[in-house]
Design a protein around this motif. Structure first.
Motif, PDB file in Angstrom:
ATOM      1  N   ALA A  50       0.734  -1.141  -0.041  1.00 39.92           N
ATOM      2  CA  ALA A  50      -0.050   0.131  -0.077  1.00 39.92           C
ATOM      3  C   ALA A  50       0.978   1.279   0.202  1.00 39.92           C
ATOM      4  CB  ALA A  50      -0.715  -0.086   1.271  1.00 39.92           C
ATOM      5  N   ASP A  51       0.267   2.291  -0.484  1.00 43.58           N
ATOM      6  CA  ASP A  51       0.890   3.536  -0.362  1.00 43.58           C
ATOM      7  C   ASP A  51       0.334   4.434   0.814  1.00 43.58           C
ATOM      8  OD1 ASP A  51      -1.000   5.000  -3.276  1.00 43.58           O
ATOM      9  OD2 ASP A  51      -1.473   4.346  -1.472  1.00 43.58           O
ATOM     10  N   TRP A  52      -0.169   4.023   1.643  1.00 40.90           N
ATOM     11  CA  TRP A  52      -0.673   4.565   2.764  1.00 40.90           C
ATOM     12  C   TRP A  52      -1.026   3.603   3.883  1.00 40.90           C
ATOM     13  CZ3 TRP A  52      -5.692   3.275   4.724  1.00 40.90           C
ATOM     14  CH2 TRP A  52      -6.364   2.449   4.046  1.00 40.90           C
ATOM     15  N   GLY A  53      -1.292   4.272   5.102  1.00 39.43           N
ATOM     16  CA  GLY A  53      -1.668   3.461   6.264  1.00 39.43           C
ATOM     17  C   GLY A  53      -0.649   2.725   6.972  1.00 39.43           C
ATOM     18  N   TYR A  54       0.558   3.304   7.206  1.00 42.57           N
ATOM     19  CA  TYR A  54       1.388   2.680   7.906  1.00 42.57           C
ATOM     20  C   TYR A  54       1.532   2.886   9.163  1.00 42.57           C
ATOM     21  CZ  TYR A  54       3.491   0.990   3.322  1.00 42.57           C
ATOM     22  OH  TYR A  54       3.487   0.077   2.207  1.00 42.57           O
ATOM     23  N   ASN A  55       1.937   1.820  10.071  1.00 37.75           N
ATOM     24  CA  ASN A  55       2.075   1.764  11.504  1.00 37.75           C
ATOM     25  C   ASN A  55       3.136   1.973  12.184  1.00 37.75           C
ATOM     26  OD1 ASN A  55       0.266  -0.760  10.139  1.00 37.75           O
ATOM     27  ND2 ASN A  55      -1.060   0.614  11.736  1.00 37.75           N
ATOM     28  N   TYR A  56       4.509   1.583  11.667  1.00 41.10           N
ATOM     29  CA  TYR A  56       5.759   1.645  12.091  1.00 41.10           C
ATOM     30  C   TYR A  56       6.614   2.405  11.025  1.00 41.10           C
ATOM     31  CZ  TYR A  56       3.502  -1.696  15.348  1.00 41.10           C
ATOM     32  OH  TYR A  56       2.565  -2.493  15.989  1.00 41.10           O
ATOM     33  N   TRP A  57       7.473   3.054  11.668  1.00 44.23           N
ATOM     34  CA  TRP A  57       8.536   3.802  10.777  1.00 44.23           C
ATOM     35  C   TRP A  57      10.008   3.739  11.178  1.00 44.23           C
ATOM     36  CZ3 TRP A  57       6.839   6.548   6.365  1.00 44.23           C
ATOM     37  CH2 TRP A  57       5.472   6.346   6.156  1.00 44.23           C
ATOM     38  N   GLY A  58      10.753   3.639  10.269  1.00 46.20           N
ATOM     39  CA  GLY A  58      12.238   3.790  10.833  1.00 46.20           C
ATOM     40  C   GLY A  58      12.586   5.314  10.866  1.00 46.20           C
ATOM     41  N   GLN A  59      13.852   5.491  11.152  1.00 45.23           N
ATOM     42  CA  GLN A  59      14.453   6.736  11.419  1.00 45.23           C
ATOM     43  C   GLN A  59      14.914   7.567   9.902  1.00 45.23           C
ATOM     44  OE1 GLN A  59      14.329   8.587  14.346  1.00 45.23           O
ATOM     45  NE2 GLN A  59      13.157   6.917  14.896  1.00 45.23           N
ATOM     46  N   GLY A  60      15.343   6.759   9.036  1.00 43.41           N
ATOM     47  CA  GLY A  60      15.445   7.072   7.913  1.00 43.41           C
ATOM     48  C   GLY A  60      17.156   7.104   7.530  1.00 43.41           C
ATOM     49  N   THR A  61      17.514   6.990   6.208  1.00 46.78           N
ATOM     50  CA  THR A  61      18.869   7.117   5.642  1.00 46.78           C
ATOM     51  C   THR A  61      18.818   8.140   4.438  1.00 46.78           C
ATOM     52  OG1 THR A  61      20.614   5.655   5.043  1.00 46.78           O
ATOM     53  CG2 THR A  61      18.356   5.057   4.162  1.00 46.78           C
ATOM     54  N   GLN A  62      19.832   8.816   4.667  1.00 41.03           N
ATOM     55  CA  GLN A  62      20.143   9.881   3.658  1.00 41.03           C
ATOM     56  C   GLN A  62      20.530   9.482   2.244  1.00 41.03           C
ATOM     57  OE1 GLN A  62      18.906  13.110   3.891  1.00 41.03           O
ATOM     58  NE2 GLN A  62      19.567  13.560   1.566  1.00 41.03           N
ATOM     59  N   VAL A  63      20.052   9.820   1.244  1.00 47.23           N
ATOM     60  CA  VAL A  63      20.407   9.238  -0.253  1.00 47.23           C
ATOM     61  C   VAL A  63      20.542  11.058  -0.761  1.00 47.23           C
ATOM     62  CG1 VAL A  63      19.840   8.540  -2.381  1.00 47.23           C
ATOM     63  CG2 VAL A  63      19.347   7.172  -0.363  1.00 47.23           C
ATOM     64  N   THR A  64      21.804  11.228  -1.261  1.00 53.26           N
ATOM     65  CA  THR A  64      22.323  12.582  -2.035  1.00 53.26           C
ATOM     66  C   THR A  64      22.828  12.098  -3.338  1.00 53.26           C
ATOM     67  OG1 THR A  64      22.576  13.614   0.357  1.00 53.26           O
ATOM     68  CG2 THR A  64      23.211  14.597  -1.886  1.00 53.26           C
ATOM     69  N   VAL A  65      22.124  12.424  -4.220  1.00 53.44           N
ATOM     70  CA  VAL A  65      22.564  12.193  -5.672  1.00 53.44           C
ATOM     71  C   VAL A  65      22.902  13.547  -6.301  1.00 53.44           C
ATOM     72  CG1 VAL A  65      21.766  11.257  -7.978  1.00 53.44           C
ATOM     73  CG2 VAL A  65      20.800  10.484  -5.863  1.00 53.44           C
ATOM     74  N   SER A  66      24.137  13.792  -6.569  1.00 53.67           N
ATOM     75  CA  SER A  66      24.769  14.999  -7.103  1.00 53.67           C
ATOM     76  C   SER A  66      24.626  14.927  -8.675  1.00 53.67           C
ATOM     77  CB  SER A  66      26.027  14.983  -6.738  1.00 53.67           C
ATOM     78  OG  SER A  66      26.894  14.027  -7.255  1.00 53.67           O
ATOM     79  N   SER A  67      24.401  16.058  -9.475  1.00 56.85           N
ATOM     80  CA  SER A  67      24.380  16.002 -10.652  1.00 56.85           C
ATOM     81  C   SER A  67      25.882  16.182 -11.526  1.00 56.85           C
ATOM     82  CB  SER A  67      23.614  17.342 -11.216  1.00 56.85           C
ATOM     83  OG  SER A  67      24.276  18.460 -10.545  1.00 56.85           O
TER      84      SER A  67
END
Length: 122
Positions: free
Chosen positions: A105-122
């Protein structure tokens, strides 16, 4: 209850590939639908990809179709996001999330992580 820890982010150049991982703790990982979301600086968090509890169903945002692939290994309690042909607009903090409905699904999430950064340079 499930805890989610993302890894694999980094700084890459446009056109490169990167694989994100999300390790889940908890005995019921197999029953959860899993998703990836991202948030760019100054923008709202947006859906990227999702996979059902069995792995048989997947769902992608139009912006990443054909470039990103979500997969899961229930034996390892891990979900992956393989990203290729990366673009600067893919830059953001990528979050892993779990929904108890088991859906891609693209909605309705119950648990989340803290995240990881992705940086794409041009």
């Amino acid at each position: 209850q499930v805890q989610l820890v993302e890894s694999g982010g980094g700084l890459v150049q446009a056109g490169d590939s990167l694989r994100l991982s999300c390790a889940a703790s908890g005995r019921t990982f197999n029953g959860y639908g899993m998703g990836w979301f991202r948030q760019a600086l100054g923008k709202e968090r947006e859906f990227v990809a999702a996979i059902s509890w069995s792995g048989r169903s997947t769902n992608y945002a139009d912006s990443v179709k054909g470039r990103f692939t979500i997969s899961r290994d229930n034996a390892k309690n891990t979900v992956y996001l393989q990203m290729s042909s990366l673009k600067p607009e893919d830059t953001g903090l990528y979050y892993c999330a779990a929904n108890t409905r088991g859906l891609a699904a693209d909605w309705g999430y119950n648990y989340w992580g803290q995240g990881t950064q992705v940086t794409v340079s041009s």
